[in-house]
Design an enzyme around this catalytic site. Sequence first.
Site, PDB file in Angstrom:
ATOM      1  N   SER A 132       3.251  -2.381  10.393  1.00 47.12           N
ATOM      2  CA  SER A 132       4.621  -2.165  10.759  1.00 47.12           C
ATOM      3  C   SER A 132       5.327  -3.352  10.299  1.00 47.12           C
ATOM      4  O   SER A 132       6.265  -4.042  11.105  1.00 47.12           O
ATOM      5  CB  SER A 132       4.885  -1.836  12.242  1.00 47.12           C
ATOM      6  OG  SER A 132       4.366  -0.479  12.391  1.00 47.12           O
TER       7      SER A 132
ATOM      8  N   HIS B 286      -9.520   1.231   4.583  1.00 47.13           N
ATOM      9  CA  HIS B 286      -8.523   1.197   5.293  1.00 47.13           C
ATOM     10  C   HIS B 286      -8.743   2.333   6.726  1.00 47.13           C
ATOM     11  O   HIS B 286      -9.444   3.286   6.296  1.00 47.13           O
ATOM     12  CB  HIS B 286      -7.424   1.905   4.503  1.00 47.13           C
ATOM     13  CG  HIS B 286      -5.771   1.852   4.874  1.00 47.13           C
ATOM     14  ND1 HIS B 286      -5.417   2.765   5.741  1.00 47.13           N
ATOM     15  CD2 HIS B 286      -4.802   1.140   4.851  1.00 47.13           C
ATOM     16  CE1 HIS B 286      -4.232   2.526   6.023  1.00 47.13           C
ATOM     17  NE2 HIS B 286      -3.987   1.516   5.627  1.00 47.13           N
TER      18      HIS B 286
ATOM     19  N   ASN C 281       0.802  -1.231   0.002  1.00 49.94           N
ATOM     20  CA  ASN C 281       0.176  -0.129  -0.058  1.00 49.94           C
ATOM     21  C   ASN C 281       0.892   1.200  -0.052  1.00 49.94           C
ATOM     22  O   ASN C 281       1.387   1.674   1.099  1.00 49.94           O
ATOM     23  CB  ASN C 281      -0.895  -0.077   1.481  1.00 49.94           C
ATOM     24  CG  ASN C 281      -1.687   1.242   1.400  1.00 49.94           C
ATOM     25  OD1 ASN C 281      -1.828   2.039   0.346  1.00 49.94           O
ATOM     26  ND2 ASN C 281      -2.390   1.354   2.487  1.00 49.94           N
ATOM     27  N   TRP C 282       0.982   1.836  -1.259  1.00 52.67           N
ATOM     28  CA  TRP C 282       2.054   3.262  -1.305  1.00 52.67           C
ATOM     29  C   TRP C 282       1.278   4.271  -0.863  1.00 52.67           C
ATOM     30  O   TRP C 282       2.085   5.276  -0.332  1.00 52.67           O
ATOM     31  CB  TRP C 282       2.296   3.200  -2.748  1.00 52.67           C
ATOM     32  CG  TRP C 282       3.123   2.376  -3.632  1.00 52.67           C
ATOM     33  CD1 TRP C 282       3.476   1.155  -3.206  1.00 52.67           C
ATOM     34  CD2 TRP C 282       3.653   2.397  -4.834  1.00 52.67           C
ATOM     35  NE1 TRP C 282       4.302   0.532  -3.969  1.00 52.67           N
ATOM     36  CE2 TRP C 282       4.240   1.383  -5.018  1.00 52.67           C
ATOM     37  CE3 TRP C 282       3.762   3.454  -5.642  1.00 52.67           C
ATOM     38  CZ2 TRP C 282       5.162   1.153  -6.454  1.00 52.67           C
ATOM     39  CZ3 TRP C 282       4.185   3.339  -7.003  1.00 52.67           C
ATOM     40  CH2 TRP C 282       4.923   2.078  -7.319  1.00 52.67           C
ATOM     41  N   LYS C 283       0.136   4.123  -0.267  1.00 50.58           N
ATOM     42  CA  LYS C 283      -0.540   5.263   0.118  1.00 50.58           C
ATOM     43  C   LYS C 283      -0.047   6.476  -0.670  1.00 50.58           C
ATOM     44  O   LYS C 283      -0.099   6.407  -2.025  1.00 50.58           O
ATOM     45  CB  LYS C 283       0.020   5.874   1.523  1.00 50.58           C
ATOM     46  CG  LYS C 283      -0.078   4.422   2.496  1.00 50.58           C
ATOM     47  CD  LYS C 283      -0.084   4.752   3.973  1.00 50.58           C
ATOM     48  CE  LYS C 283       0.054   3.529   4.693  1.00 50.58           C
ATOM     49  NZ  LYS C 283       0.039   3.797   6.281  1.00 50.58           N
TER      50      LYS C 283
ATOM     51  N   GLY D 228       2.524  -1.180   4.279  1.00 48.54           N
ATOM     52  CA  GLY D 228       2.808   0.305   3.955  1.00 48.54           C
ATOM     53  C   GLY D 228       4.282   0.778   3.833  1.00 48.54           C
ATOM     54  O   GLY D 228       4.515   0.574   2.535  1.00 48.54           O
TER      55      GLY D 228
ATOM     56  N   GLU E 112      -5.732  -5.119  10.427  1.00 41.35           N
ATOM     57  CA  GLU E 112      -4.846  -3.879  10.583  1.00 41.35           C
ATOM     58  C   GLU E 112      -5.053  -2.994  11.976  1.00 41.35           C
ATOM     59  O   GLU E 112      -5.688  -1.978  11.955  1.00 41.35           O
ATOM     60  CB  GLU E 112      -4.870  -2.939   9.397  1.00 41.35           C
ATOM     61  CG  GLU E 112      -4.497  -3.441   8.289  1.00 41.35           C
ATOM     62  CD  GLU E 112      -3.666  -2.509   7.355  1.00 41.35           C
ATOM     63  OE1 GLU E 112      -2.666  -2.599   6.787  1.00 41.35           O
ATOM     64  OE2 GLU E 112      -4.004  -1.468   7.192  1.00 41.35           O
TER      65      GLU E 112
ATOM     66  N   GLY F 219       1.791   2.153  10.811  1.00 42.61           N
ATOM     67  CA  GLY F 219       2.280   3.438  10.961  1.00 42.61           C
ATOM     68  C   GLY F 219       3.168   3.604  12.027  1.00 42.61           C
ATOM     69  O   GLY F 219       3.834   4.890  12.221  1.00 42.61           O
TER      70      GLY F 219
ATOM     71  N   GLU G 124      -7.063   4.755   7.682  1.00 44.96           N
ATOM     72  CA  GLU G 124      -6.929   6.177   7.326  1.00 44.96           C
ATOM     73  C   GLU G 124      -8.073   6.783   6.528  1.00 44.96           C
ATOM     74  O   GLU G 124      -8.228   7.889   6.628  1.00 44.96           O
ATOM     75  CB  GLU G 124      -5.480   6.181   6.221  1.00 44.96           C
ATOM     76  CG  GLU G 124      -4.202   6.144   7.406  1.00 44.96           C
ATOM     77  CD  GLU G 124      -2.963   5.611   6.422  1.00 44.96           C
ATOM     78  OE1 GLU G 124      -2.893   5.729   5.349  1.00 44.96           O
ATOM     79  OE2 GLU G 124      -2.160   5.218   7.450  1.00 44.96           O
TER      80      GLU G 124
HETATM   81  C1  PEP Z   1      -0.750   0.183   5.774  1.00 42.28           C
HETATM   82  O1  PEP Z   1      -0.890   1.417   5.694  1.00 42.28           O
HETATM   83  O2  PEP Z   1      -1.720  -0.521   5.564  1.00 42.28           O
HETATM   84  C2  PEP Z   1       0.342  -0.174   6.861  1.00 42.28           C
HETATM   85  C3  PEP Z   1       0.233  -1.507   7.106  1.00 42.28           C
HETATM   86  O3  PEP Z   1       1.268   0.770   7.066  1.00 42.28           O
HETATM   87  P1  PEP Z   1       2.657   0.364   7.782  1.00 42.28           P
HETATM   88  O4  PEP Z   1       3.120  -1.129   7.003  1.00 42.28           O
HETATM   89  O5  PEP Z   1       3.719   1.361   7.405  1.00 42.28           O
HETATM   90  O6  PEP Z   1       2.668   0.232   9.109  1.00 42.28           O
END
Ligand code: PEP
Length: 251
Positions: free
Chosen positions: A212, A95, A9-11, A233, A167, A173, A97
């Site tokens: 993470s 998601h 997930n590049w966001k 992410g 998640e 994040g 976010e």
């Molecule tokens: C995500 O945004 O779905 C995610 C898991 O981010 P990260 O891996 O940076 O925690």
Amino acid sequence: MRRKLVVGNWKMHGNVAANKLLLDGVVAGTRLLSNVDCVVCVPYPYLSQAQSLLEGTNVAWGAQNLCATKDGALTGAVSPEMLLDYGCSHVIIGHSERRSQFHETDDTAAARFNAAQEVGLTPIFCMGETLEERESDWTDFIIGRQLDSIMRRYGVEVLAKAVLAYEPLWAVGSDNPATPEQAQEVHTFIRKRIARCDVNIATEVRILYGGSVTPANAAGLFAMSDIDGGLIGRASLLAGDFVSICRAANN
Ligand code: PEP
């Protein structure tokens, strides 16, 4: 036997030049992996670039959201059919976010989930609890509510053509991933809840862990019996890290 899946997930990251380096690295590093499905979910403007660089490779691509409506006067929105025009196979739905910063609710996430499936896209449906909810012992209640928001509206059958992602918000994040045991516990809960309606679907649906995940912790998480891969992410923005995570899932 569920095949592992790793989704990046590049966001809201990337630019044309950096994406090319990243995607070339991911394609080269995943070329020989035969036991894992790899997907990258990129920002809308880069879907065309993803399509031209990934077609015919081991890496599929998708989007991070969609609008539940087919077309219309909806400034700034992107329809499910538009994603098909760019060869998307997957789309992230709900998601955290989107839920926390863009006012998405169980209702709107469920409508997007359904709209994705109606055109043949595979929704990657995200669920997760906040730290406060976990500390109040509400994890099962929150995850159950989010899962039920789909099953109650559309029936358990729709999960046969979906991917689920646990998640926890406190892990996304942050530098605080769930332990393999913490994630496994919630994944088991999800599978059991689905099994109350359909044992086969519960056994077959892929449930990803996200929050993470890094090359250092991926193998431990993926070794758990109910964790079928990861939603990644930050580590999906570095070709070497993303490929290492895909390799951990492939082993
Ligand atoms: C995500 O945004 O779905 C995610 C898991 O981010 P990260 O891996 O940076 O925690």
